[in-house]
Write an enzyme that holds these catalytic residues in place. Structure first.
Site, PDB file in Angstrom:
ATOM      1  N   SER A 101       1.135  -1.163  -0.246  1.00 52.64           N
ATOM      2  CA  SER A 101      -0.081   0.024  -0.408  1.00 52.64           C
ATOM      3  C   SER A 101       0.960   0.971   0.170  1.00 52.64           C
ATOM      4  CB  SER A 101      -1.280  -0.296   1.386  1.00 52.64           C
ATOM      5  OG  SER A 101      -1.545   1.204   0.661  1.00 52.64           O
ATOM      6  N   TYR A 129      -2.345  -0.227  10.147  1.00 53.11           N
ATOM      7  CA  TYR A 129      -2.859  -1.056   8.337  1.00 53.11           C
ATOM      8  C   TYR A 129      -1.480  -0.588   8.503  1.00 53.11           C
ATOM      9  CZ  TYR A 129      -4.001  -1.438   3.932  1.00 53.11           C
ATOM     10  OH  TYR A 129      -4.248  -1.211   2.426  1.00 53.11           O
TER      11      TYR A 129
END
Length: 349
Positions: free
Chosen positions: A141, A166
């Site tokens: 990501s 995350y």
């Protein structure tokens, strides 16, 4: 080839599995269909792929539209079931798109990220290692860039300062994949996605939330008082990039040096790429483009920056261009129009 794609009830996995099946590959999709966001959209994606359920855990079913496309409901963290799946099927390629997503959700539900993104990821690596899968491709990501300020974000830069759990789990995935590539000669490629949007998109993402609120005459939440920009990347461009990467096993970098280590490569068969549009858009311009397509003005609720968020993202995609002759090109105006067409059709508006 025979391929495993995890996260196929999800946004990117749904599109990838369908496109691979249409290209003639045998694809088994995997997802646990969790309730992080509206499961109705997840079931809708599965139905669009030709599945009708019931979706019993551990039971493999086949698409009625695409005979070479299968689906099994399973948790990545269920080690025994994962091992059984790999014993029953010899996968030439494995693409992991399954993960507990969301930056803000990780502030209040940390354990779900550990279970799926860390424990589940190691289970996949172990299965690939022992079954000698030909290439393990996984979703990272843009959030791994964290406190980095130099833009465009480059895979050659250090990314040791994530600002959400995350992001930390995604950085951990990259480290674990490199270790398995180094120790066990497992070819691994990580893909840092930049703000993916488009038809069948996630209901928790900005475009979906904005569209829904505007059509319902509700205000939209605009964080950092609108002073944000994102490298919005259209779903078809993302999937095209993933397919190209899956076809190419990273050769290893003979020029890599431990004296000046390049984070994006290794002597092992390991590589990291950005997949982004390389054309960041101001959030207010993004909203304006949506207003034009909807023919309706948005009521804006201007709010401060949220914890874990960053004000700007922009992808350096030179490695993608150099190795594959490819970069995303869909404009925000085109992508938003296609999303709105899908949204109105799906919700019968």
């Amino acid at each position: 080839m025979k391929m495993l794609v995890t996260g196929t009830a999800g946004f990117i996995g749904h599109k990838l599995a369908l496109d691979l099946a249409r290209l003639g590959h045998e694809v088994i999709g995997l997802d646990n269909i969790n309730d992080y966001y509206d499961v109705g959209v997840k079931y809708g994606r599965l139905e669009h792929s030709g599945f009708s359920g019931p979706y019993d855990f551990g039971k493999l079913i086949w698409s009625k539209k695409h005979p070479s496309l299968g689906f099994v409901r399973m948790n990545l963290e269920d080690r025994r079931e994962m091992e059984k799946l790999f014993q029953e099927h010899e996968f030439h390629r494995v693409c992991n798109l399954a993960a507990q997503a969301g930056v803000r959700y990780s502030l209040t539900n940390p354990h779900s990220y550990v279970d799926s993104n860390l424990v589940g990821f190691v289970n996949l690596l172990e299965c690939c290692r022992h079954s000698k899968s030909g290439h393990f491709v996984f979703a990272s990501s843009s959030s791994v860039y964290g406190l980095n300020e130099s833009q465009p974000f480059s895979t050659h830069d250090n990314v040791d300062h994530p600002i959400s759990l995350y992001a930390a789990t995604k950085k951990s995935n990259e480290l674990m994949a490199h270790t398995y590539s180094h120790l066990y000669s497992l070819p691994c490629t990580g893909l840092r996605f930049f703000t993916v949007y488009g038809p069948w998109g996630r209901p928790d993402m900005a475009l979906f939330l904005f569209t829904k609120a505007i059509l319902e005459n509700r205000p939209i939440d605009v964080f950092n008082f609108g002073n944000m920009q994102r490298d919005f990347t259209y779903i078809d461009d993302i999937v095209e990039g993933v397919i190209r990467v899956m076809d190419r096993i990273p050769p290893g970098n003979d020029r890599w040096s431990g004296l000046n280590p390049d984070p994006s490569s290794s002597r092992a068969q390991y590589k990291i790429y950005n997949i982004g549009n390389n054309k960041p858009v101001q959030l207010m311009d993004f909203i304006l483009a949506l207003e034009k397509v909807l023919g309706k003005k948005a009521k804006k609720n201007l709010l401060p920056m949220q914890p874990g968020d960053v004000p700007s993202t922009c992808a350096d995609v030179e490695d993608l261009v150099q190795d594959f002759g490819y970069k995303p090109e869909t404009t925000v105006e085109e992508g938003i129009a296609r999303f709105v067409d899908w949204y109105k059709d799906y919700f019968k508006i």
